[in-house]
Write a protein that holds these residues in place. Sequence first.
Motif, PDB file in Angstrom:
ATOM      1  N   MET A 149     -19.942  43.256  31.394  1.00 31.76           N
ATOM      2  CA  MET A 149     -18.856  43.945  32.326  1.00 31.76           C
ATOM      3  C   MET A 149     -17.614  43.802  31.298  1.00 31.76           C
ATOM      4  N   LEU A 150     -17.348  42.779  30.565  1.00 36.63           N
ATOM      5  CA  LEU A 150     -16.040  43.053  29.522  1.00 36.63           C
ATOM      6  C   LEU A 150     -16.531  43.928  28.252  1.00 36.63           C
ATOM      7  N   PHE A 151     -17.646  43.950  28.014  1.00 42.39           N
ATOM      8  CA  PHE A 151     -18.173  45.195  26.818  1.00 42.39           C
ATOM      9  C   PHE A 151     -17.671  46.612  27.637  1.00 42.39           C
ATOM     10  N   ALA A 152     -18.315  46.849  28.665  1.00 42.69           N
ATOM     11  CA  ALA A 152     -17.616  47.862  29.446  1.00 42.69           C
ATOM     12  C   ALA A 152     -16.435  48.158  29.554  1.00 42.69           C
ATOM     13  N   ALA A 153     -15.614  47.403  29.979  1.00 43.40           N
ATOM     14  CA  ALA A 153     -13.957  47.472  30.100  1.00 43.40           C
ATOM     15  C   ALA A 153     -13.403  47.620  28.508  1.00 43.40           C
ATOM     16  N   LEU A 154     -13.959  46.903  27.850  1.00 41.52           N
ATOM     17  CA  LEU A 154     -13.243  47.097  26.307  1.00 41.52           C
ATOM     18  C   LEU A 154     -13.810  48.496  25.674  1.00 41.52           C
ATOM     19  N   SER A 155     -15.057  48.827  26.113  1.00 43.37           N
ATOM     20  CA  SER A 155     -15.393  50.259  25.317  1.00 43.37           C
ATOM     21  C   SER A 155     -14.548  51.360  26.213  1.00 43.37           C
ATOM     22  N   VAL A 156     -14.062  51.240  27.476  1.00 46.77           N
ATOM     23  CA  VAL A 156     -13.110  52.319  27.926  1.00 46.77           C
ATOM     24  C   VAL A 156     -11.813  52.032  27.669  1.00 46.77           C
ATOM     25  N   ALA A 157     -11.307  50.765  27.297  1.00 45.75           N
ATOM     26  CA  ALA A 157     -10.097  50.433  26.683  1.00 45.75           C
ATOM     27  C   ALA A 157      -9.940  51.067  25.294  1.00 45.75           C
ATOM     28  N   GLY A 158     -11.173  50.939  24.465  1.00 40.45           N
ATOM     29  CA  GLY A 158     -10.993  51.368  23.152  1.00 40.45           C
ATOM     30  C   GLY A 158     -10.870  52.911  23.130  1.00 40.45           C
ATOM     31  N   PHE A 160      -3.056  55.829  14.759  1.00 44.08           N
ATOM     32  CA  PHE A 160      -3.824  55.347  13.589  1.00 44.08           C
ATOM     33  C   PHE A 160      -5.023  54.767  13.978  1.00 44.08           C
ATOM     34  N   LEU A 161      -5.352  54.633  15.477  1.00 43.02           N
ATOM     35  CA  LEU A 161      -6.610  53.788  15.546  1.00 43.02           C
ATOM     36  C   LEU A 161      -7.803  54.916  15.991  1.00 43.02           C
ATOM     37  N   SER A 162      -7.333  56.150  15.713  1.00 43.88           N
ATOM     38  CA  SER A 162      -8.281  57.346  15.923  1.00 43.88           C
ATOM     39  C   SER A 162      -9.565  57.301  15.105  1.00 43.88           C
ATOM     40  N   GLY A 163      -9.454  56.823  13.926  1.00 41.87           N
ATOM     41  CA  GLY A 163     -10.780  56.626  13.095  1.00 41.87           C
ATOM     42  C   GLY A 163     -11.487  55.671  13.519  1.00 41.87           C
ATOM     43  N   MET A 164     -11.077  54.668  14.579  1.00 44.49           N
ATOM     44  CA  MET A 164     -11.801  53.368  14.572  1.00 44.49           C
ATOM     45  C   MET A 164     -12.817  53.498  15.726  1.00 44.49           C
ATOM     46  N   ASP A 165     -14.020  53.005  15.676  1.00 47.87           N
ATOM     47  CA  ASP A 165     -15.125  52.934  16.709  1.00 47.87           C
ATOM     48  C   ASP A 165     -14.576  52.318  18.055  1.00 47.87           C
ATOM     49  N   ALA A 166     -14.774  52.736  19.207  1.00 47.91           N
ATOM     50  CA  ALA A 166     -14.599  52.207  20.281  1.00 47.91           C
ATOM     51  C   ALA A 166     -15.197  50.551  20.352  1.00 47.91           C
ATOM     52  N   THR A 167     -16.091  50.518  19.858  1.00 45.89           N
ATOM     53  CA  THR A 167     -16.824  48.935  19.823  1.00 45.89           C
ATOM     54  C   THR A 167     -16.097  48.120  19.107  1.00 45.89           C
ATOM     55  N   SER A 168     -15.154  48.688  18.374  1.00 50.94           N
ATOM     56  CA  SER A 168     -14.545  47.697  17.283  1.00 50.94           C
ATOM     57  C   SER A 168     -13.929  46.520  18.071  1.00 50.94           C
ATOM     58  N   ALA A 197     -29.275  59.032  25.916  1.00 54.01           N
ATOM     59  CA  ALA A 197     -30.189  60.443  26.022  1.00 54.01           C
ATOM     60  C   ALA A 197     -29.878  60.587  27.497  1.00 54.01           C
ATOM     61  N   LEU A 198     -29.452  59.695  28.566  1.00 53.42           N
ATOM     62  CA  LEU A 198     -29.179  60.003  29.929  1.00 53.42           C
ATOM     63  C   LEU A 198     -27.723  60.445  30.058  1.00 53.42           C
ATOM     64  N   GLY A 199     -27.075  60.316  28.994  1.00 50.03           N
ATOM     65  CA  GLY A 199     -25.591  60.834  28.971  1.00 50.03           C
ATOM     66  C   GLY A 199     -24.692  59.791  29.307  1.00 50.03           C
ATOM     67  N   GLY A 200     -24.980  58.682  28.997  1.00 52.76           N
ATOM     68  CA  GLY A 200     -23.979  57.728  29.066  1.00 52.76           C
ATOM     69  C   GLY A 200     -23.496  57.124  27.655  1.00 52.76           C
ATOM     70  N   GLY A 201     -22.406  56.458  27.542  1.00 51.75           N
ATOM     71  CA  GLY A 201     -21.847  55.894  26.561  1.00 51.75           C
ATOM     72  C   GLY A 201     -21.812  54.579  26.635  1.00 51.75           C
ATOM     73  N   ASP A 202     -21.003  53.628  25.569  1.00 52.44           N
ATOM     74  CA  ASP A 202     -21.159  52.221  25.338  1.00 52.44           C
ATOM     75  C   ASP A 202     -20.927  51.615  26.703  1.00 52.44           C
ATOM     76  N   ALA A 203     -19.902  52.103  27.739  1.00 51.15           N
ATOM     77  CA  ALA A 203     -19.623  51.606  29.044  1.00 51.15           C
ATOM     78  C   ALA A 203     -20.998  51.393  29.893  1.00 51.15           C
ATOM     79  N   ALA A 204     -21.663  52.546  29.911  1.00 52.32           N
ATOM     80  CA  ALA A 204     -22.657  52.818  30.587  1.00 52.32           C
ATOM     81  C   ALA A 204     -23.840  51.702  30.048  1.00 52.32           C
TER      82      ALA A 204
END
Length: 682
Positions: free
Chosen positions: A165-174, A183-191, A270-277
């Motif tokens: 759940m924390l990872f999903a929330a952090l992915s959305v926040a990222g 200046f964070l635009s080049g950083m991956d959301a998982t960072s 493949a199902l269309g989900g991202g890191d949060a999914a």
Amino acid sequence: MTAPGRRRTTAHVLANAPFRRLWTAMSVCSLGDWLNILALTALAGNLTKGSDFRVQSLAIGGVFIAKMLPAVLLGPLAGAFADRFDRRLTMFFADLARFAVVLSIPLVGSYEWIIIATLLVECVNLFWVPAKDATVPNLVSKEQLESANRLNLLVTYGSAPIAAMLFAALSVAGDVMKNVVPFLSGMDATSLALFVNAFAYLVSAFLIFTLRDIPQRNGGISTPSVFKQIIEGWRYVGANRLVRGLIIGMLGAFAAGGAVVGVAKIYVVALGGGDAAYGVVFGAVFVGMALGMFFGLRLLRELSRRRLFGLAITVAGLVLVAIALVHNLAIVVMLTVVLGACAGIAWIIGYTLIGLEVEDSMRGRTFSFLQSTARVTLLLVVAVANPLAALFGAHRLELGDWSYQFDGSNLVLLIGGALAVVVGILALRHMDDRKGVSLSEDLIAAVRGERFRPEEAEEVPGLFVAFEGGEGSGKTTQSRMIAIWLRDQGFDVVQTREPGSTKVGMRLRAILLDAAERGLTPRAEALMYAADRAEHVEKVIRPALYRGAVVVTDRYVDSSLAYQGAGRSLDPDDVSKVNAWATGGLVPHLTVLIDTPPSVGLKRLGGAADRIESEPLEFHERVRKEFRALAAADPGRYLVVDGTLPPDQITRAIQDRMREILPDPVPQATEDVTGTMPAIRD
């Protein structure tokens, strides 16, 4: 009465300040470890997102291989290190090293460094974990150790859904921060998740550094190699049919789980989900496991545990097949919860039955063997799953306006599901202790909170109670005490025994227990006991039950399953079928097992030993294990009482249980078919 005591014990353990500090550090590290798995696999997939499907599959598989490989190769070295060096400093510097390595991953931002960093983190973990395990017994008393281990297990696996759940929330926040902060635009959301992960290790380092109660060395741990554990484990497991079935079933479930873990990220994409999914699907597995462990067993408490084990793995396989074929993310999440529930049910049943079947001196090595073999199984499956997915590639099936996407991740999940189904069916056939009873009818009755018994169609008005146990267990004494107590309550009681309660049975008893009769084969012995039982049921037990009496028998079918099935190593299915035919399927309403260690029971016997009593101790140990396994598989019918307790305490426990099933007494003439026979030992 038990639950409050457990709460007090747990609270008392956490009141121990040094252990509480170490446990807090463990909780933070466990959260960081799960977050690390999610973030690294997601980042590996994101870094290769624009690449071919095969490249993405191999990239994620490489992360899992890098995580598991050090444990297989360097486990013994880390265990020896924990025995020789200051454990507090070992854990402190390990946490600092993990902090530095994890912090560098988003800063470097290359796939090659992900693999190198993963190897480094896992190598460091190998030194942290044994140092922690060796420290816990030094911080708590022996009485508190069980509660401490329970809390450790809780944070080890309980932090997984929180991390998801924390990872999903952090992915959305990222993703939001990338759009808000230029200046964070080049950083991956998982960072962001990796930064939180690194901070967790830093917090743990601080907690460990302030813990001054850890002794510098206590050479009590010896960690053999993984492969040596597996070789030694199979020598023991191969000799025990039930444990062998449990191990095969659990390893099959691990293999199917490894297939899921290996391709989960690319399948969600493949199902269309991202890191949060991805985080939600990952967490759904552990939410399902918790539901299965806590509610699944209660819902199906009347179903045989052996049957439920194989059934849970089979259903998990079918659900995994459905997950492989469904292309709707919401449905996949719901099915994943069901998959986790089945896994949780199978896992806790497997651990419980192994705990019952394996003697204390071998239990630790058996669990170590299971964990080591599971680790290698996961490594091999993950190593194969992603290359297989990459080799298969992505394909689209089209038929007119209808199209269906089927790629390598679907294939791996499909194969994993099919493997689980096959293993589940094999485990069910191998361990089924209710041969001849319809599984569907048994399951429907269990859902209703009842235990299905084909013989209930007879609707006999009497009550049938059997006493079981090993030699010298005290069952004969207790059966007589209960018969006397029932007569005092006004019941019509028939007290009987096996073998020898009929004229034919007396002759069979003389042969079966004659110490000079050494040439009797196990099959002949089993058939003679069944013949005695057929006469016993037809001429003593059924007539008494039909007239409404309470029948109390000293031994019944379960004795044959234990003595001839386990003791003589006959096929338990054959023994069960023969006795089911001999008795017409008649099963006691209650079976009382007086559980006494053979080393204690055999010492109680006086005089010359009969043919069964003179068997070696190993024979009687196998008999006891089978009795306990039968009781664990059918808890609704059994009352298990510790045979080492004082006799009057045992009697009261039996009386309390019998009050729950006794009808209103109707005074009638009493009968004791053993009254004209000489007294016999338990």
